[in-house]
Design an enzyme around this catalytic site. Sequence first.
Site, PDB file in Angstrom:
ATOM      1  N   ASP A  14       0.830  -1.208   0.000  1.00 38.61           N
ATOM      2  CA  ASP A  14       0.000   0.000   0.000  1.00 38.61           C
ATOM      3  C   ASP A  14       0.865   1.260   0.000  1.00 38.61           C
ATOM      4  OD1 ASP A  14      -2.355   1.399  -0.003  1.00 38.61           O
ATOM      5  OD2 ASP A  14      -2.710   1.208   2.149  1.00 38.61           O
ATOM      6  N   HIS A  31       2.265   3.535  -8.996  1.00 38.77           N
ATOM      7  CA  HIS A  31       2.021   2.107  -9.263  1.00 38.77           C
ATOM      8  C   HIS A  31       3.191   1.500 -10.044  1.00 38.77           C
ATOM      9  CE1 HIS A  31      -1.847   2.368  -7.494  1.00 38.77           C
ATOM     10  NE2 HIS A  31      -2.402   3.103  -8.441  1.00 38.77           N
ATOM     11  N   LEU A 125      10.388 -20.663  -4.352  1.00 38.89           N
ATOM     12  CA  LEU A 125       9.272 -19.869  -3.838  1.00 38.89           C
ATOM     13  C   LEU A 125       8.097 -19.858  -4.831  1.00 38.89           C
ATOM     14  CD1 LEU A 125       8.389 -17.365  -1.929  1.00 38.89           C
ATOM     15  CD2 LEU A 125       9.368 -15.955  -3.753  1.00 38.89           C
TER      16      LEU A 125
HETATM   17  C1  IPE Z   1      -5.462  -2.620  -0.103  1.00 40.14           C
HETATM   18  O1  IPE Z   1      -5.119  -1.281  -0.221  1.00 40.14           O
HETATM   19  C2  IPE Z   1      -5.399  -3.286  -1.445  1.00 40.14           C
HETATM   20  C3  IPE Z   1      -4.076  -3.394  -2.038  1.00 40.14           C
HETATM   21  C4  IPE Z   1      -2.942  -3.020  -1.533  1.00 40.14           C
HETATM   22  C5  IPE Z   1      -4.062  -4.020  -3.341  1.00 40.14           C
HETATM   23  P1  IPE Z   1      -6.208  -0.138  -0.382  1.00 40.14           P
HETATM   24  O2  IPE Z   1      -5.475   1.127  -0.412  1.00 40.14           O
HETATM   25  O3  IPE Z   1      -7.114  -0.444  -1.517  1.00 40.14           O
HETATM   26  O4  IPE Z   1      -7.050  -0.317   0.969  1.00 40.14           O
HETATM   27  P2  IPE Z   1      -7.778   0.754   1.886  1.00 40.14           P
HETATM   28  O5  IPE Z   1      -8.674   1.552   0.976  1.00 40.14           O
HETATM   29  O6  IPE Z   1      -6.729   1.587   2.524  1.00 40.14           O
HETATM   30  O7  IPE Z   1      -8.513  -0.081   2.872  1.00 40.14           O
HETATM   31  C1  IPE Z   2      -1.675   0.298  -3.302  1.00 35.80           C
HETATM   32  O1  IPE Z   2      -1.438   1.655  -3.321  1.00 35.80           O
HETATM   33  C2  IPE Z   2      -1.856  -0.285  -4.665  1.00 35.80           C
HETATM   34  C3  IPE Z   2      -3.242  -0.637  -4.993  1.00 35.80           C
HETATM   35  C4  IPE Z   2      -4.249  -0.585  -4.176  1.00 35.80           C
HETATM   36  C5  IPE Z   2      -3.482  -1.076  -6.352  1.00 35.80           C
HETATM   37  P1  IPE Z   2      -2.623   2.708  -3.307  1.00 35.80           P
HETATM   38  O2  IPE Z   2      -3.021   3.006  -4.699  1.00 35.80           O
HETATM   39  O3  IPE Z   2      -3.732   2.246  -2.424  1.00 35.80           O
HETATM   40  O4  IPE Z   2      -1.902   3.953  -2.671  1.00 35.80           O
HETATM   41  P2  IPE Z   2      -2.492   4.968  -1.602  1.00 35.80           P
HETATM   42  O5  IPE Z   2      -2.979   4.147  -0.439  1.00 35.80           O
HETATM   43  O6  IPE Z   2      -3.587   5.713  -2.266  1.00 35.80           O
HETATM   44  O7  IPE Z   2      -1.335   5.820  -1.248  1.00 35.80           O
HETATM   45 MG    MG Z   3      -4.071   2.458  -0.425  1.00 37.47          MG
END
Ligand code: IPE
Ligand code: IPE
Ligand code: MG
Length: 232
Positions: A14, A31, A125
Amino acid sequence: MFECIPRHVGVIMDGNGRWAQLRGLPRVEGHKRGAERTKDIIRAANEIGIGYLTLYAFSLENWQRPEEEVFSLMDLLKKYLIYEIKELLEEGIGFRAIGDLERLPADVQVLLRKSEEMTAGSPGLVVVLALSYGGRNEIIRAVRKVVELGLRPEDIDEDTFVNLLDTRGMPPVDLVIRTSGEKRLSNFLLWQAAYGELYFTDTLWPDFTKEEFLFAIQDFQRRERRFGAVMP
Ligand code: IPE
Ligand code: IPE
Ligand code: MG
């Protein structure tokens, strides 16, 4: 140094969006950088002998994001599957995908199946990509299979049920790592991580290094896992 290596580690990758925003870049740049980070972590996990590394790459809830962000994530995924999987294969690393995969674009589904087939039987792995994944949804799909198979109540126990989950054949999750400072599971591996140790770090995923990954493993090794029992 690495006794007691976790058999299965889950990572909630995240913070890509915030990493980009902090630099005045579009979220998709975060990303991209995030996808590049996975390679190092996969290699480190393979080197120390982890059995399964489940990477939360796209949640069911993430379908709600703006169309262009979803599109660029799918595009990145395709590139990743085409270029990186070949390298992983050469290193003896296996690949699996879990989630409600039928919701993914058809070409992504084909690439996922091909990657799974190509790496089946790899000795090292296994990298498990959680895509279009939600823990509740996975459990509901397993319950549907119970009904379709016509199983009777007395046929169901935890051993039969785990074989109906997407993660069949994998050990339970020993450690869940979440980057970016959020302290929640966000619907990740609800069944499998029931007794997992949790490790949270403020580091944003694109900044997460091999060193910090190894630090998280060492932190795990210092935990006392009691599983509800009393230590002798
Ligand atoms: C969880 O992160 C999903 C992934 C890392 C793929 P999100 O950013 O979507 O989750 P929330 O919104 O903080 O719960
Ligand atoms: C995690 O990073 C990746 C996915 C959920 C695909 P985020 O896109 O949720 O990044 P933040 O949480 O908005 O910083
Ligand atoms: Mg996020």
